[in-house]
Design a protein around this motif. Structure first.
Motif, PDB file in Angstrom:
ATOM      1  N   GLN A  61      56.875  12.487  73.589  1.00 50.66           N
ATOM      2  CA  GLN A  61      58.098  12.217  72.988  1.00 50.66           C
ATOM      3  C   GLN A  61      58.377  12.726  71.711  1.00 50.66           C
ATOM      4  O   GLN A  61      59.974  12.801  71.882  1.00 50.66           O
ATOM      5  N   HIS A  62      57.255  12.894  70.963  1.00 50.80           N
ATOM      6  CA  HIS A  62      58.414  13.473  69.876  1.00 50.80           C
ATOM      7  C   HIS A  62      57.316  14.904  70.084  1.00 50.80           C
ATOM      8  O   HIS A  62      58.886  15.627  68.962  1.00 50.80           O
ATOM      9  N   LEU A  63      56.795  15.548  69.842  1.00 57.10           N
ATOM     10  CA  LEU A  63      56.713  17.146  70.129  1.00 57.10           C
ATOM     11  C   LEU A  63      57.101  17.356  71.571  1.00 57.10           C
ATOM     12  O   LEU A  63      56.937  19.135  71.745  1.00 57.10           O
ATOM     13  N   ARG A  64      57.388  17.044  71.955  1.00 53.56           N
ATOM     14  CA  ARG A  64      57.609  17.674  73.531  1.00 53.56           C
ATOM     15  C   ARG A  64      56.719  18.216  74.075  1.00 53.56           C
ATOM     16  O   ARG A  64      56.930  19.142  74.527  1.00 53.56           O
ATOM     17  N   LEU A  65      55.756  17.829  73.658  1.00 54.69           N
ATOM     18  CA  LEU A  65      53.972  18.473  74.377  1.00 54.69           C
ATOM     19  C   LEU A  65      52.652  17.547  75.107  1.00 54.69           C
ATOM     20  O   LEU A  65      52.281  16.281  74.986  1.00 54.69           O
ATOM     21  N   GLN A  66      52.731  18.629  76.622  1.00 52.62           N
ATOM     22  CA  GLN A  66      52.168  17.527  77.140  1.00 52.62           C
ATOM     23  C   GLN A  66      50.871  17.863  77.370  1.00 52.62           C
ATOM     24  O   GLN A  66      50.630  19.246  78.083  1.00 52.62           O
ATOM     25  N   VAL A  67      49.913  17.268  77.025  1.00 50.82           N
ATOM     26  CA  VAL A  67      48.160  17.871  77.077  1.00 50.82           C
ATOM     27  C   VAL A  67      47.086  17.600  77.843  1.00 50.82           C
ATOM     28  O   VAL A  67      47.377  15.982  78.656  1.00 50.82           O
ATOM     29  N   ARG A  68      47.218  18.297  78.621  1.00 54.27           N
ATOM     30  CA  ARG A  68      46.314  18.207  80.142  1.00 54.27           C
ATOM     31  C   ARG A  68      44.460  18.197  79.889  1.00 54.27           C
ATOM     32  O   ARG A  68      44.418  19.778  79.600  1.00 54.27           O
ATOM     33  N   VAL A  69      44.037  17.578  79.521  1.00 51.52           N
ATOM     34  CA  VAL A  69      42.803  18.277  79.697  1.00 51.52           C
ATOM     35  C   VAL A  69      42.249  18.374  81.473  1.00 51.52           C
ATOM     36  O   VAL A  69      42.019  18.442  82.322  1.00 51.52           O
ATOM     37  N   VAL A  70      42.023  19.855  82.077  1.00 50.56           N
ATOM     38  CA  VAL A  70      42.103  20.695  83.135  1.00 50.56           C
ATOM     39  C   VAL A  70      40.760  20.424  83.437  1.00 50.56           C
ATOM     40  O   VAL A  70      39.996  20.843  85.056  1.00 50.56           O
ATOM     41  N   GLY A  71      39.584  20.369  82.351  1.00 51.93           N
ATOM     42  CA  GLY A  71      38.507  21.657  82.639  1.00 51.93           C
ATOM     43  C   GLY A  71      37.351  20.619  81.510  1.00 51.93           C
ATOM     44  O   GLY A  71      37.897  20.749  81.146  1.00 51.93           O
TER      45      GLY A  71
END
Length: 814
Positions: free
Chosen positions: A493-503
């Motif tokens: 919402q605030h940083l327009r950043l989606q952090v995905r743990v993919v491994g």
């Protein structure tokens, strides 16, 4: 007048044909309609395979033909009532026998000519259209079946025939004017030459057939019905967030289709463009979806570009030589040699020095192209004036397309910058003078990453996606995963950043999920993962080649620190809680910093010193702003500060150390902290960040620990500390008598560093340092008399995890 075309997936089987029928019935109620259909899905490829097998003398073609025949017969039986089947079954069987006879002839001759190929492949559309016509007749949707070979006239370039539009238009107009039917049904793809011999219009030619009919009758619109809801901003098989394109110009559609967009066959646009007939791309399986309309002028979508496309299996041909400079005719000879061998050029680029020229061609034609060009320049090659043609395979072309790119500064820079930040190497570049297309040749292995990177850069205004691989799931790692889960919504919402743990990996297991692991039950997912292999983990990360990848090391393992270079070299950012890499020999430290810069990948290790305190970041900011560090004084061990803040000789020193370990402040082996080695590493890292080339042996470490405590196991260590309690008590009392406190201090000045236990008086900044806090005093050219002070909690799983998390977010800014 309307023209509708339905592709192979739309007519793949009986159920789909019924969906097509409903769409046609609704359209026919509004006006006269011409319907063009493809072969049943996969039939054209199957027919081609049968012919190829027959030519190779492989008798298994008979089994394949039998399966094809049965498929068509089954479709008839599913569609038609029993009373209407007989005549259709007879006609279809007769044509299937004709295909079998042709394949038998190919088998005997061992030859599969283009003319025979066209004859065999034409049966796919002929069979499907006749079956559909019979079904419509049986369901009271009367139609006139039209043999496209009788109205579409071409030359004799088999497999890619050129249409004689003058004759074709006259014949189609006459057919339509003479027909009383509300619906005309025609097979796509097929045509005939002047002698009536069957030809085809090229793979994807059913779209072209629809365009030919539409242009001939000045149709109100042409609809291309397929299995997607219009053209997309990128291939949805590569980009999960690809968006539909509501409107697109003829020129943009031609560019996208030329550069690999499979929704529409490239030649389709041209006849309709000349008549200004709009083309709709619609979804047979979601007819209510808006789709895409292709027309002369499309409304701007607010983006610089309209879409991203790519072509795979490209070979790059490079012709170089000093004698090319200033000599007219070299390019002409190159293209003549390629044209004479029927090799189509997809991309052209030439150096301004005229020293070299590169062209992109289909990879399957590369060897033929090399032979042709080397033969054409055989004299110059023999004389050493021109080098033999260089062929590079395993390449692809990626293209940005959009009318809005015209005179729009910065599009190329944004494109190449986005790919460069993700380690996508560009082999060649081409941009048309229309400024409607920018194309780049890249490695095929980078296509998925490149398309996603560009889509994110030009279309994903909502957020940037960060793909994180974590190794280490202990105390700090577990806290980190919890923090990422907790902050996911805030970051988006605030940083327009989606952090995905993919491994995710620990010493026993590793698990991957390209869509992101569910962090609420990561323990279960990891437990069900595959056996851990460090090199295997790294290899999978490199092979996946996901955009904006970050490798996070939350271990204290030397082997893990040893793989950083493999990741940085692939433009994969590294966040290290592990101090081993940055405290290794200076050459290694410098190499990792240089790789980070060279491959534009972040290398962050703030938690190497002071957990989440901004100590390294402060040094970096001072140096970037032109300051210079002259001296540093610091308490850098949260463990030692906790121990000396809590040791007052009323309890044994060993008990206080054990408390620190139980609180999670120490390394797994507390001797690393108490020996001063950990502090020495930290001051060396700070000195290196300040510009000094220090090694561990350059640091003076004045240990306060008896040598006997440093032998044996961890439990031996605790037992020996208990025996050495008088030593620790004496240290405490010596400082206490002077009204001072014990602090383990690191000092750097003039290229030299030292760590050791000191007596700190009440006037010193270190005196009022409580709990597990760390503190660093920076004396610089700007901060001379009064130092810059960074102070705060320097140990603990929660704060360390937060420091790692902050570094991950910093990596997203690359």
């Amino acid at each position: 007048m309307f023209v509708l075309k339905f592709g192979g997936t739309s007519v793949a089987h009986a159920e789909n044909i019924k969906k097509v029928t409903a769409i046609v019935r609704a359209k026919a109620a509004t006006g006269k309609t011409i319907v063009v259909v493809s072969a049943l899905g996969g039939v054209t490829d199957a027919l081609l395979r049968c012919g190829t097998l027959a030519a190779q003398g492989d008798a298994t073609y008979k089994e394949s033909l039998q399966a094809l025949t049965q498929r068509h017969l089954d479709t008839i039986r599913e569609l038609l009532p029993l009373t209407a089947q007989s005549g259709v079954l007879s006609r279809i069987m007769q044509q299937c026998h004709e295909v079998e006879d042709l394949c038998n002839g190919i088998f005997l001759l061992g030859e599969f000519s283009d003319r025979t190929k066209d004859k065999i492949l034409s049966f796919g559309e002929l069979l499907s259209s006749q079956i559909i016509a019979a079904f419509w007749a049986a369901t009271e949707l009367p139609c006139q079946w039209v043999d496209s070979r009788e109205v579409i006239r071409t030359d004799s370039q088999f497999t890619r025939a050129v249409v004689d539009f003058k004759t074709t238009n006259e014949q189609i107009k006459q057919l339509v004017s003479n027909s009383q039917a509300q619906v005309l049904l025609a097979p796509g793809f097929v045509a005939a030459n002047e002698a009536g011999v069957t030809t085809t219009l090229g793979r994807g030619g059913s779209d072209y057939t629809a365009a030919i009919f539409g242009a001939a009758v000045d149709a109100e619109e042409v609809e291309i019905w397929t299995d997607v809801s219009g053209m997309m901003t990128a291939d949805p098989r590569l980009v999960s967030n690809a968006k539909p394109i509501a409107q697109i110009s003829y020129q943009e559609a031609m560019e996208l289709s030329h550069f690999g967009a499979k929704v529409i066959y490239p030649p389709t646009i041209q006849p309709l463009l000349q008549k200004n007939i709009p083309v709709w791309v619609k979804n047979t399986f979601a007819p209510q979806d808006y789709g895409t309309v292709i027309k002369a002028e499309a409304e701007q979508n607010g983006n610089t570009i309209r879409g991203i496309s790519s072509i795979n299996k490209i070979a790059l041909l490079s012709l170089e030589g000093s004698s090319m400079v200033g000599i007219p005719g070299f390019s002409k000879r190159l293209f003549e040699a390629l044209a004479a061998n029927s090799i189509n050029v997809i991309l052209i680029t030439q150096a301004s020095s005229e020293h070299s020229i590169c062209v992109g061609v289909d990879e399957l034609l590369a060897s033929r192209a090399k032979a042709a060009v080397d033969n054409a320049f055989s004299y110059e090659i023999e004389m050493g004036k021109v080098n033999p043609l260089v062929v590079e395979n395993g390449l692809s072309i990626i293209a940005l397309v959009g009318d809005n790119m015209k005179s729009h500064a910065g599009t190329s820079g944004k494109m190449f910058g986005a790919m460069g930040r993700n380690g996508v190497n560009i082999r060649a570049i081409a941009q048309g003078s229309s400024e409607r297309n920018i194309s780049a040749v890249i490695a095929s292995s980078d296509v998925k990453k490149a398309v996603n990177v560009l889509h994110e850069a030009f279309f994903e205004t909502t957020y940037k996606q960060l793909n994180v691989y974590i190794i280490g799931t202990g105390n700090v790692g577990g806290k980190l995963l919890a923090q990422i889960q907790q902050q996911a919504g805030y970051l988006q919402q605030h940083l327009r950043l989606q952090v995905r743990v993919v491994g995710l990996a620990n010493s026993r297991k590793m698990v991957f999920n390209d869509n992101g692991l569910e962090l609420g039950n990561w323990q279960e997912q990891l437990g069900n993962g595959e056996p851990m292999s460090l090199q295997g983990y790294v290899d999978i990360i490199r092979q996946k080649n996901l955009r904006n990848s970050v490798f996070v090391d939350v271990t204290a393992n030397a082997d893990v620190a040893g793989v950083y270079d493999q990741l940085l070299e692939r433009s994969i950012s590294v966040v290290a809680c592990n101090k081993i890499a940055c405290s290794s020999p200076y050459v290694r430290y410098r190499k990792l910093k240089d790789l980070s810069r060279e491959y534009n990948a972040a290398f962050h290790f703030e938690t190497n010193v002071g957990a989440s305190l901004p100590i390294i970041g402060t040094i970096n900011d001072l140096l970037r702003s032109g300051d210079e560090v002259q001296k540093m004084q610091a308490v850098l061990s949260g463990t030692l500060n906790f121990v000396f803040n809590n040791y007052d000789a009323t309890r044994s020193f060993a008990q206080v150390v054990r408390d620190a370990q139980n609180e999670g402040y120490t390394e797994p082996d507390p001797r690393l902290d108490l020996s001063g080695t950990d502090v020495a590493r930290k001051i060396m890292i700070l000195a290196r960040e300040a510009g000094e080339q220090l090694e561990m042996e350059d640091i003076t470490n004045v240990s306060f620990m008896p040598e006997s405590c440093m032998q044996g196991s961890v439990e031996d260590f605790y037992a020996e500390m208990e025996r050495q309690e008088p030593h620790f008590k004496a240290l405490y009392e010596a400082a206490s008598k002077e009204g001072k406190k014990l602090k383990f201090v690191a000092h750097y000045q003039g290229g030299k560093a030292k760590v050791g236990l000191q007596h700190i008086d009440p006037a010193h900044d270190f005196f009022h340092l409580y709990g597990k806090d760390n503190i660093v005093l920076f004396y610089t050219n700007r901060y001379t008399d009064q130092p810059m002070v960074v102070k705060g909690a320097g140990a603990g799983a929660e704060v360390t995890a937060s420091g790692v998390f902050a570094d991950i977010i910093r990596a997203a800014r690359i």
